[in-house]
Design a protein around this motif. Structure first.
Motif, PDB file in Angstrom:
ATOM      1  N   THR A  33     -78.665  21.208  38.935  1.00 37.41           N
ATOM      2  CA  THR A  33     -79.915  20.644  38.353  1.00 37.41           C
ATOM      3  C   THR A  33     -79.951  20.550  37.011  1.00 37.41           C
ATOM      4  O   THR A  33     -80.915  19.801  36.462  1.00 37.41           O
ATOM      5  CB  THR A  33     -80.874  21.707  38.805  1.00 37.41           C
ATOM      6  OG1 THR A  33     -80.715  23.179  37.806  1.00 37.41           O
ATOM      7  CG2 THR A  33     -81.057  21.855  40.114  1.00 37.41           C
ATOM      8  N   GLY A  34     -78.998  20.988  36.177  1.00 35.18           N
ATOM      9  CA  GLY A  34     -78.781  20.467  34.740  1.00 35.18           C
ATOM     10  C   GLY A  34     -78.801  19.059  34.617  1.00 35.18           C
ATOM     11  O   GLY A  34     -79.199  18.422  33.562  1.00 35.18           O
ATOM     12  N   LEU A  35     -78.115  18.407  35.569  1.00 35.52           N
ATOM     13  CA  LEU A  35     -77.970  16.894  35.424  1.00 35.52           C
ATOM     14  C   LEU A  35     -79.323  16.137  35.545  1.00 35.52           C
ATOM     15  O   LEU A  35     -79.385  15.324  34.854  1.00 35.52           O
ATOM     16  CB  LEU A  35     -77.039  16.355  36.771  1.00 35.52           C
ATOM     17  CG  LEU A  35     -75.676  16.584  36.804  1.00 35.52           C
ATOM     18  CD1 LEU A  35     -74.955  15.895  37.874  1.00 35.52           C
ATOM     19  CD2 LEU A  35     -75.103  15.993  35.236  1.00 35.52           C
ATOM     20  N   LEU A  36     -80.372  16.966  35.943  1.00 35.42           N
ATOM     21  CA  LEU A  36     -81.530  16.087  36.130  1.00 35.42           C
ATOM     22  C   LEU A  36     -82.055  16.331  34.608  1.00 35.42           C
ATOM     23  O   LEU A  36     -82.643  15.229  33.938  1.00 35.42           O
ATOM     24  CB  LEU A  36     -82.680  17.053  37.024  1.00 35.42           C
ATOM     25  CG  LEU A  36     -82.169  17.007  38.353  1.00 35.42           C
ATOM     26  CD1 LEU A  36     -83.215  17.951  39.151  1.00 35.42           C
ATOM     27  CD2 LEU A  36     -82.264  15.771  39.131  1.00 35.42           C
ATOM     28  N   TYR A  37     -81.905  17.604  34.163  1.00 35.71           N
ATOM     29  CA  TYR A  37     -82.455  17.711  32.663  1.00 35.71           C
ATOM     30  C   TYR A  37     -81.900  16.709  31.693  1.00 35.71           C
ATOM     31  O   TYR A  37     -82.364  16.145  30.532  1.00 35.71           O
ATOM     32  CB  TYR A  37     -82.581  19.083  32.075  1.00 35.71           C
ATOM     33  CG  TYR A  37     -83.638  19.873  32.995  1.00 35.71           C
ATOM     34  CD1 TYR A  37     -84.819  19.758  32.717  1.00 35.71           C
ATOM     35  CD2 TYR A  37     -83.317  20.414  34.267  1.00 35.71           C
ATOM     36  CE1 TYR A  37     -86.057  20.332  33.332  1.00 35.71           C
ATOM     37  CE2 TYR A  37     -84.376  21.220  34.892  1.00 35.71           C
ATOM     38  CZ  TYR A  37     -85.446  21.006  34.514  1.00 35.71           C
ATOM     39  OH  TYR A  37     -86.509  21.759  35.366  1.00 35.71           O
ATOM     40  N   ARG A  38     -80.332  16.661  31.898  1.00 34.42           N
ATOM     41  CA  ARG A  38     -79.612  15.967  30.996  1.00 34.42           C
ATOM     42  C   ARG A  38     -79.793  14.293  31.125  1.00 34.42           C
ATOM     43  O   ARG A  38     -79.896  13.844  30.106  1.00 34.42           O
ATOM     44  CB  ARG A  38     -78.095  16.122  31.469  1.00 34.42           C
ATOM     45  CG  ARG A  38     -77.344  17.291  31.019  1.00 34.42           C
ATOM     46  CD  ARG A  38     -76.070  17.697  31.578  1.00 34.42           C
ATOM     47  NE  ARG A  38     -75.356  19.028  31.059  1.00 34.42           N
ATOM     48  CZ  ARG A  38     -74.616  19.080  30.041  1.00 34.42           C
ATOM     49  NH1 ARG A  38     -74.167  18.104  29.240  1.00 34.42           N
ATOM     50  NH2 ARG A  38     -74.155  20.296  29.731  1.00 34.42           N
ATOM     51  N   ALA A  39     -80.322  13.902  32.433  1.00 34.60           N
ATOM     52  CA  ALA A  39     -80.622  12.558  32.596  1.00 34.60           C
ATOM     53  C   ALA A  39     -81.943  12.331  31.863  1.00 34.60           C
ATOM     54  O   ALA A  39     -82.250  11.307  31.025  1.00 34.60           O
ATOM     55  CB  ALA A  39     -80.907  11.976  34.038  1.00 34.60           C
ATOM     56  N   VAL A  40     -82.877  13.253  31.842  1.00 36.77           N
ATOM     57  CA  VAL A  40     -84.116  13.036  30.983  1.00 36.77           C
ATOM     58  C   VAL A  40     -83.769  13.055  29.346  1.00 36.77           C
ATOM     59  O   VAL A  40     -84.327  12.380  28.739  1.00 36.77           O
ATOM     60  CB  VAL A  40     -85.044  14.087  31.342  1.00 36.77           C
ATOM     61  CG1 VAL A  40     -86.452  14.017  30.564  1.00 36.77           C
ATOM     62  CG2 VAL A  40     -85.606  14.034  32.864  1.00 36.77           C
ATOM     63  N   GLY A  41     -82.751  14.143  29.251  1.00 39.21           N
ATOM     64  CA  GLY A  41     -82.414  14.067  27.572  1.00 39.21           C
ATOM     65  C   GLY A  41     -81.846  12.639  27.312  1.00 39.21           C
ATOM     66  O   GLY A  41     -82.160  12.342  26.225  1.00 39.21           O
ATOM     67  N   LYS A  42     -80.977  12.290  28.039  1.00 36.32           N
ATOM     68  CA  LYS A  42     -80.306  11.141  27.786  1.00 36.32           C
ATOM     69  C   LYS A  42     -81.424   9.906  27.632  1.00 36.32           C
ATOM     70  O   LYS A  42     -81.364   9.094  26.807  1.00 36.32           O
ATOM     71  CB  LYS A  42     -79.432  10.635  28.924  1.00 36.32           C
ATOM     72  CG  LYS A  42     -78.667   9.304  28.916  1.00 36.32           C
ATOM     73  CD  LYS A  42     -77.554   9.106  27.747  1.00 36.32           C
ATOM     74  CE  LYS A  42     -76.613   7.977  27.853  1.00 36.32           C
ATOM     75  NZ  LYS A  42     -77.590   6.777  27.757  1.00 36.32           N
ATOM     76  N   ARG A  43     -82.389   9.846  28.584  1.00 33.71           N
ATOM     77  CA  ARG A  43     -83.555   8.648  28.388  1.00 33.71           C
ATOM     78  C   ARG A  43     -84.214   9.089  26.999  1.00 33.71           C
ATOM     79  O   ARG A  43     -84.542   8.190  26.553  1.00 33.71           O
ATOM     80  CB  ARG A  43     -84.207   8.586  29.543  1.00 33.71           C
ATOM     81  CG  ARG A  43     -83.740   8.519  30.927  1.00 33.71           C
ATOM     82  CD  ARG A  43     -84.642   8.167  32.064  1.00 33.71           C
ATOM     83  NE  ARG A  43     -85.099   7.006  32.096  1.00 33.71           N
ATOM     84  CZ  ARG A  43     -86.175   6.622  32.808  1.00 33.71           C
ATOM     85  NH1 ARG A  43     -86.850   7.381  33.591  1.00 33.71           N
ATOM     86  NH2 ARG A  43     -86.720   5.415  32.891  1.00 33.71           N
ATOM     87  N   LEU A  44     -84.277  10.306  26.504  1.00 28.68           N
ATOM     88  CA  LEU A  44     -84.956  10.648  25.201  1.00 28.68           C
ATOM     89  C   LEU A  44     -84.286  10.134  24.301  1.00 28.68           C
ATOM     90  O   LEU A  44     -84.732   9.217  23.215  1.00 28.68           O
ATOM     91  CB  LEU A  44     -85.139  12.103  25.213  1.00 28.68           C
ATOM     92  CG  LEU A  44     -85.576  12.414  23.781  1.00 28.68           C
ATOM     93  CD1 LEU A  44     -87.160  12.081  23.473  1.00 28.68           C
ATOM     94  CD2 LEU A  44     -85.538  13.841  23.652  1.00 28.68           C
ATOM     95  N   LEU A  45     -82.943  10.298  24.123  1.00 29.51           N
ATOM     96  CA  LEU A  45     -82.117   9.536  23.058  1.00 29.51           C
ATOM     97  C   LEU A  45     -82.268   7.897  23.153  1.00 29.51           C
ATOM     98  O   LEU A  45     -81.781   7.540  22.364  1.00 29.51           O
ATOM     99  CB  LEU A  45     -80.666  10.034  23.480  1.00 29.51           C
ATOM    100  CG  LEU A  45     -80.355  11.657  23.264  1.00 29.51           C
ATOM    101  CD1 LEU A  45     -78.896  12.035  23.535  1.00 29.51           C
ATOM    102  CD2 LEU A  45     -80.636  12.128  21.925  1.00 29.51           C
ATOM    103  N   ASP A  46     -82.585   7.235  24.434  1.00 29.51           N
ATOM    104  CA  ASP A  46     -82.554   6.077  24.524  1.00 29.51           C
ATOM    105  C   ASP A  46     -83.886   5.690  24.068  1.00 29.51           C
ATOM    106  O   ASP A  46     -84.261   4.578  24.256  1.00 29.51           O
ATOM    107  CB  ASP A  46     -82.377   5.554  25.997  1.00 29.51           C
ATOM    108  CG  ASP A  46     -80.760   5.706  26.447  1.00 29.51           C
ATOM    109  OD1 ASP A  46     -79.876   5.825  25.486  1.00 29.51           O
ATOM    110  OD2 ASP A  46     -80.577   5.999  27.388  1.00 29.51           O
ATOM    111  N   GLY A  47     -84.632   6.542  23.541  1.00 28.59           N
ATOM    112  CA  GLY A  47     -86.158   5.995  23.079  1.00 28.59           C
ATOM    113  C   GLY A  47     -87.281   6.203  24.188  1.00 28.59           C
ATOM    114  O   GLY A  47     -88.518   5.722  24.000  1.00 28.59           O
ATOM    115  N   ILE A  48     -87.148   6.809  25.506  1.00 25.40           N
ATOM    116  CA  ILE A  48     -87.966   6.800  26.200  1.00 25.40           C
ATOM    117  C   ILE A  48     -88.880   8.389  25.992  1.00 25.40           C
ATOM    118  O   ILE A  48     -88.222   9.116  26.081  1.00 25.40           O
ATOM    119  CB  ILE A  48     -87.581   6.819  27.630  1.00 25.40           C
ATOM    120  CG1 ILE A  48     -86.963   5.158  27.727  1.00 25.40           C
ATOM    121  CG2 ILE A  48     -88.500   6.897  28.775  1.00 25.40           C
ATOM    122  CD1 ILE A  48     -86.080   4.981  29.220  1.00 25.40           C
TER     123      ILE A  48
END
Ligand code: DC
Length: 204
Positions: A33-48
């Motif tokens: 489930t960490g991957l779900l939060y990591r994917a959201v974190g990655k999108r934050l770094l991409d400006g979303i």
């Protein structure tokens, strides 16, 4: 029939390795489930914006390798403190947990919030120094230029944020079995967990 194994613990405690091994042993599906939060974190770094990122997350394309960097880990821990982000990810995790044929989920709040009725609940931990050593080796092996001191600081910062947030903080469920892997080999830890799941009626 469903059978849920909930495995929580701090970063680099060994929970991912144990979860993968026991899911293979019993033929259960596995969700990190960490991957779900990591994917959201990655999108934050991409400006979303994180809540929108969580609500529109394409869970079918979670690229583990691209999400394993220290920057993404820190961003994941930050977005994970936002209640609306967590809320957007609950239904998917619960449905996964109750799929036919058994499931192993690892994370921070699986035994406490996502699956309080899981048949097996474990909390896998280790000293911060041991976890930093493991994570440092892993990151260096993948070509990241990090030092032990940096990784230890990173692990401590994430532990503090994950344990002290108001919504679904990292902590063992009251009925979770605690496994400390500081002085335990991965083989011994996996063997212990296989025994615990078998005793609880897993893969019967
Ligand atoms: O398990 P991991 O290191 O890949 O998780 C990355 C971050 O995601 C972690 O620091 C906190 C957050 N997380 C969470 O809040 N709840 C979960 N069930 C899993 C991860």
């Amino acid at each position: 029939m469903s059978f849920t194994v909930a495995i929580d613990g701090p970063a680099a405690s060994g929970k991912g390795t144990i979860s993968r091994a026991v899911s293979e042993f019993f033929g259960y599906a596995y969700l990190d489930t960490g991957l779900l939060y990591r994917a959201v974190g990655k999108r934050l770094l991409d400006g979303i914006e994180p809540v929108e990122a969580a609500q529109t997350l394409d869970r079918s394309v979670l690229d583990a390798d691209a999400l394993r960097s220290p920057d993404v880990a820190q961003a994941a821990s930050k977005v994970a403190a936002i209640p609306e982000v967590r809320a957007a990810l609950v239904d998917f995790q619960r449905a996964f947990a109750r799929r036919a044929g058994g499931a192993v989920l690892d994370g921070r709040d699986i035994g406490t919030v996502i699956c309080p009725d899981a048949e097996v609940k474990l909390f896998v931990t280790a000293s911060a120094e041991t976890r930093a050593q493991r994570r440092c080796k892993e990151l260096q092996g993948k070509g990241h230029e990090v030092t032990y001191e940096e990784v230890l600081a990173d692990v401590r910062e994430r532990d503090a944020r994950d344990m002290n947030r108001a919504d679904a903080p990292l902590k063992p469920a009251p009925d979770a079995l605690v496994i400390d892997t500081t002085a335990l080999s991965i083989e011994d830890a996996v063997a212990q967990v296989v025994e615990i799941i078998t005793e609880a009626g897993g893969a019967d």
